[in-house]
Design a protein around this motif. Structure first.
Motif, mmCIF file in Angstrom:
data_model
loop_
_atom_site.group_PDB
_atom_site.id
_atom_site.type_symbol
_atom_site.label_atom_id
_atom_site.label_comp_id
_atom_site.label_asym_id
_atom_site.label_seq_id
_atom_site.Cartn_x
_atom_site.Cartn_y
_atom_site.Cartn_z
ATOM 1 N N ASP A 76 0.839 -1.205 0.000
ATOM 2 C CA ASP A 76 0.000 0.000 0.000
ATOM 3 C C ASP A 76 0.873 1.254 0.000
ATOM 4 O O ASP A 76 0.572 2.224 -0.697
ATOM 5 C CB ASP A 76 -0.921 0.016 1.217
ATOM 6 C CG ASP A 76 -1.984 -1.075 1.143
ATOM 7 O OD1 ASP A 76 -2.301 -1.521 0.015
ATOM 8 O OD2 ASP A 76 -2.484 -1.472 2.217
ATOM 9 N N ASN A 77 1.939 1.227 0.761
ATOM 10 C CA ASN A 77 2.862 2.365 0.780
ATOM 11 C C ASN A 77 3.564 2.520 -0.567
ATOM 12 O O ASN A 77 3.834 3.633 -1.005
ATOM 13 C CB ASN A 77 3.903 2.203 1.887
ATOM 14 C CG ASN A 77 3.330 2.439 3.255
ATOM 15 O OD1 ASN A 77 2.292 3.076 3.393
ATOM 16 N ND2 ASN A 77 3.989 1.913 4.263
ATOM 17 N N LEU A 78 3.874 1.396 -1.209
ATOM 18 C CA LEU A 78 4.512 1.448 -2.520
ATOM 19 C C LEU A 78 3.590 2.102 -3.542
ATOM 20 O O LEU A 78 4.015 2.959 -4.327
ATOM 21 C CB LEU A 78 4.910 0.037 -2.979
ATOM 22 C CG LEU A 78 5.581 -0.086 -4.327
ATOM 23 C CD1 LEU A 78 6.902 0.665 -4.321
ATOM 24 C CD2 LEU A 78 5.800 -1.539 -4.679
ATOM 25 N N GLU A 79 2.312 1.725 -3.515
ATOM 26 C CA GLU A 79 1.337 2.320 -4.439
ATOM 27 C C GLU A 79 1.177 3.822 -4.148
ATOM 28 O O GLU A 79 1.160 4.640 -5.076
ATOM 29 C CB GLU A 79 -0.004 1.606 -4.311
ATOM 30 C CG GLU A 79 -1.059 2.140 -5.255
ATOM 31 C CD GLU A 79 -2.375 1.393 -5.126
ATOM 32 O OE1 GLU A 79 -3.366 1.927 -5.664
ATOM 33 O OE2 GLU A 79 -2.417 0.331 -4.507
ATOM 34 N N LYS A 80 1.083 4.176 -2.887
ATOM 35 C CA LYS A 80 0.946 5.580 -2.507
ATOM 36 C C LYS A 80 2.160 6.389 -2.960
ATOM 37 O O LYS A 80 2.026 7.488 -3.512
ATOM 38 C CB LYS A 80 0.773 5.685 -0.991
ATOM 39 C CG LYS A 80 0.644 7.094 -0.477
ATOM 40 C CD LYS A 80 0.526 7.095 1.036
ATOM 41 C CE LYS A 80 0.543 8.516 1.531
ATOM 42 N NZ LYS A 80 0.619 8.595 2.989
ATOM 43 N N PHE A 81 3.340 5.833 -2.764
ATOM 44 C CA PHE A 81 4.578 6.507 -3.175
ATOM 45 C C PHE A 81 4.608 6.701 -4.690
ATOM 46 O O PHE A 81 4.961 7.773 -5.183
ATOM 47 C CB PHE A 81 5.786 5.695 -2.710
ATOM 48 C CG PHE A 81 7.101 6.269 -3.126
ATOM 49 C CD1 PHE A 81 7.618 7.379 -2.488
ATOM 50 C CD2 PHE A 81 7.826 5.708 -4.169
ATOM 51 C CE1 PHE A 81 8.837 7.915 -2.872
ATOM 52 C CE2 PHE A 81 9.038 6.232 -4.559
ATOM 53 C CZ PHE A 81 9.551 7.343 -3.910
ATOM 54 N N ALA A 82 4.244 5.668 -5.452
ATOM 55 C CA ALA A 82 4.260 5.764 -6.913
ATOM 56 C C ALA A 82 3.255 6.808 -7.407
ATOM 57 O O ALA A 82 3.544 7.563 -8.339
ATOM 58 C CB ALA A 82 3.958 4.402 -7.525
ATOM 59 N N ARG A 83 2.100 6.869 -6.786
ATOM 60 C CA ARG A 83 1.091 7.849 -7.198
ATOM 61 C C ARG A 83 1.546 9.280 -6.889
ATOM 62 O O ARG A 83 1.380 10.176 -7.708
ATOM 63 C CB ARG A 83 -0.231 7.575 -6.491
ATOM 64 C CG ARG A 83 -0.960 6.361 -7.013
ATOM 65 C CD ARG A 83 -2.187 6.095 -6.143
ATOM 66 N NE ARG A 83 -2.924 4.972 -6.627
ATOM 67 C CZ ARG A 83 -3.944 5.045 -7.481
ATOM 68 N NH1 ARG A 83 -4.326 6.206 -7.942
ATOM 69 N NH2 ARG A 83 -4.575 3.962 -7.867
#
Length: 104
Positions: A76-83
């Motif tokens: 979830d943090n990876l997706e948030k960071f990428a966005r």
């Protein structure tokens, strides 16, 4: 009393070689040598600057390592960071970038 026979000039004449040697030694140490006083001061300043740079970059490395560990452990943090960072999106999404005006 003669001027040349005074005790002061006898003392100077007796110890002149030591005084001259001392003055030459100071000249070599303070001015002429490659490791003179000016170069030592400049090198000490550069060392202080480099040590502060090391502390700064060690802090950046620690922050980056913490962020990397956080991104590796939680998707979830990876997706948030990428966005947020790279403006990535899903196929059916649109991205709008809203910039706030500065208040004067």
């Amino acid at each position: 009393m003669r001027f040349k026979d005074s005790r002061f000039f006898q003392f100077i004449r007796k110890y002149a070689k030591y005084n001259i040697t001392f003055v030459v030694f100071l000249f070599v140490i303070l001015i002429w040598d490659d490791n003179n006083l000016y170069n030592r001061i400049m090198l000490d300043r550069k060392i202080d600057q480099l040590e502060s740079d090391i502390e700064h970059y060690e802090g950046i490395i620690k922050e980056s390592t913490d962020r990397l560990n956080e991104l590796k452990t939680n998707s979830d943090n990876l997706e948030k960071f990428a966005r947020e960072k790279y403006l990535m999106k899903k196929k059916d999404e649109d991205i709008f970038i809203v910039e706030e005006e500065e208040k004067k």
